[in-house]
Design an enzyme around this catalytic site. Sequence first.
Site, PDB file in Angstrom:
ATOM      1  N   LYS A 202      57.722  52.333  -6.902  1.00  0.00           N
ATOM      2  CA  LYS A 202      56.339  53.014  -7.086  1.00  0.00           C
ATOM      3  C   LYS A 202      55.791  52.636  -8.414  1.00  0.00           C
ATOM      4  O   LYS A 202      56.509  51.862  -9.168  1.00  0.00           O
ATOM      5  CB  LYS A 202      56.733  54.680  -7.418  1.00  0.00           C
ATOM      6  CG  LYS A 202      57.003  55.305  -5.952  1.00  0.00           C
ATOM      7  CD  LYS A 202      55.994  55.173  -4.727  1.00  0.00           C
ATOM      8  CE  LYS A 202      56.400  55.012  -3.357  1.00  0.00           C
ATOM      9  NZ  LYS A 202      57.044  56.037  -2.707  1.00  0.00           N
TER      10      LYS A 202
HETATM   11  C1  LIG Z   1      57.501  56.797  -1.459  1.00  0.00           C
HETATM   12  C2  LIG Z   1      56.811  57.805  -0.640  1.00  0.00           C
HETATM   13  C3  LIG Z   1      57.541  59.082  -0.466  1.00  0.00           C
HETATM   14  C4  LIG Z   1      59.090  59.475  -0.654  1.00  0.00           C
HETATM   15  O1  LIG Z   1      59.412  58.994  -2.154  1.00  0.00           O
HETATM   16  P1  LIG Z   1      60.920  58.714  -2.158  1.00  0.00           P
HETATM   17  O2  LIG Z   1      61.125  58.869  -3.660  1.00  0.00           O
HETATM   18  O3  LIG Z   1      61.278  57.482  -1.705  1.00  0.00           O
HETATM   19  O4  LIG Z   1      61.828  59.760  -1.507  1.00  0.00           O
HETATM   20  C5  LIG Z   1      56.736  60.068   0.166  1.00  0.00           C
HETATM   21  N1  LIG Z   1      55.350  59.874   0.591  1.00  0.00           N
HETATM   22  C6  LIG Z   1      54.850  58.729   0.342  1.00  0.00           C
HETATM   23  C7  LIG Z   1      53.425  58.636   0.576  1.00  0.00           C
HETATM   24  C8  LIG Z   1      55.653  57.646  -0.422  1.00  0.00           C
HETATM   25  O5  LIG Z   1      55.103  56.571  -0.465  1.00  0.00           O
END
Ligand SMILES: *Cc1c(COP(=O)(O)O)cnc(C)c1O
Length: 415
Positions: A202
């Site tokens: 992210k």
């Molecule tokens: C990355 C992501 C998640 C989940 O995040 P994690 O930290 O990997 O559990 C949920 N929704 C979206 C749209 C994402 O891109």
Amino acid sequence: MKETETREQLALNGGPKVKETPFGTGKRFGFEEAKELLEALEQNTLFYHFGGKVKQFLSDFNDIYGVKYSVAASSGTAAIHVALGAAGVTVGDEVITSPITDQGTLVGILYQNAIPVFADLDPHTYNMVPASIEARITPRTKAIVVVHLAGNPCDMDPIMDIAAKHGIKVIEDCAQSYLTRYKGRLAGTIGDYGCFSTNDFKHISTGDGGMVTINSGDEADFRTAHAFADKNYERFGSTVTRDLRGLAPNYRMTELQGAVGIAQLKKLHDICSKRTRHGNRITEGITGLPGILPHKVEAGNESTYWFYMMRLDTAQLTCTREEFSAALAAEGIPNQPGYIPDVVYMQPLFQNRQAYLGSHFPFDLTGATYERGLCPEGEAILQTAVRFGVSEFYTDGDVEDIIRGIRKVAEHFRK
Ligand SMILES: *Cc1c(COP(=O)(O)O)cnc(C)c1O
């Protein structure tokens, strides 16, 4: 068909490559993170309630977002589950969400034994269409989980109106959308809860982690969310209660994640503004090309481009999407045809209606089924999209190369 001068020889066919220099890279973590980590260790505890790092991280996060309360979690998936728990989503409820998302959006819904319902998407922003959300509302609908895909905000005003009219909660999945703005307002502060991820892919990373904003600003609401992330313990100051009044998982964030998060938040504005500039420049550079449909950001909104996803109108091109993607890659512009392989409801979990081994619960409560064609636009997006990365480490020259690559390939294949 007449050959125009603009039609250059593709690298795929032995022509010169567009991208001759490597893309800009950089270090995401440095001395700032190391210093915070050392301080965390010197506390002689890595537990959020005894240490100061997670508390500081949340306080900094609240300042950036202008919210009174937020709760830390162990992942973005956990953050969404916490919001669902706080929103009171329970057995047999329906939750409306997007068919193009990470499966982390869906996990909490199913752990609450609620039933995911999918609304269709806008062909150019790839976000949920308010009218489609409203059409999916039934007496069982308890919440909407909007997904601000790829840094680009959903059309929140009509969505909030629909939710108010039907008395349902709105949870914003902002995992891909830090500092995204909808008509000037920050995504994640508009619905009842905003959920963020700090997994390693992210805008900012703590390895893994997540946050939930409590937008009501209501203390009882905050306490419910806090308890839901800590198996119903409530730990505030010297007061700790452990009433097991309902099922709640342990999604605690550790001091190590909080420490890295403090340093990462300081970089957030810079990361997001660079991504916004790069993404907007790409749109400017490819608008009007034959067969190319840019990643649309509605006027008045601001995307922080977790990725850039354009669509092809192959009726205007002499190639398939896969041929376009391969030609662009050969020019030195790495890209992927599509995003996730298919809309999420085509995954075996939904096709077999089996979230829990040997059981059709909770789908059998409503007889929910998930057929091809449920969200035609969502399906079409994934069949025609070409996606590539946007990075805060890219130079302006890298971005111009991406544009030149797309222009060259589009002009080559124009009808
Ligand atoms: C990355 C992501 C998640 C989940 O995040 P994690 O930290 O990997 O559990 C949920 N929704 C979206 C749209 C994402 O891109």
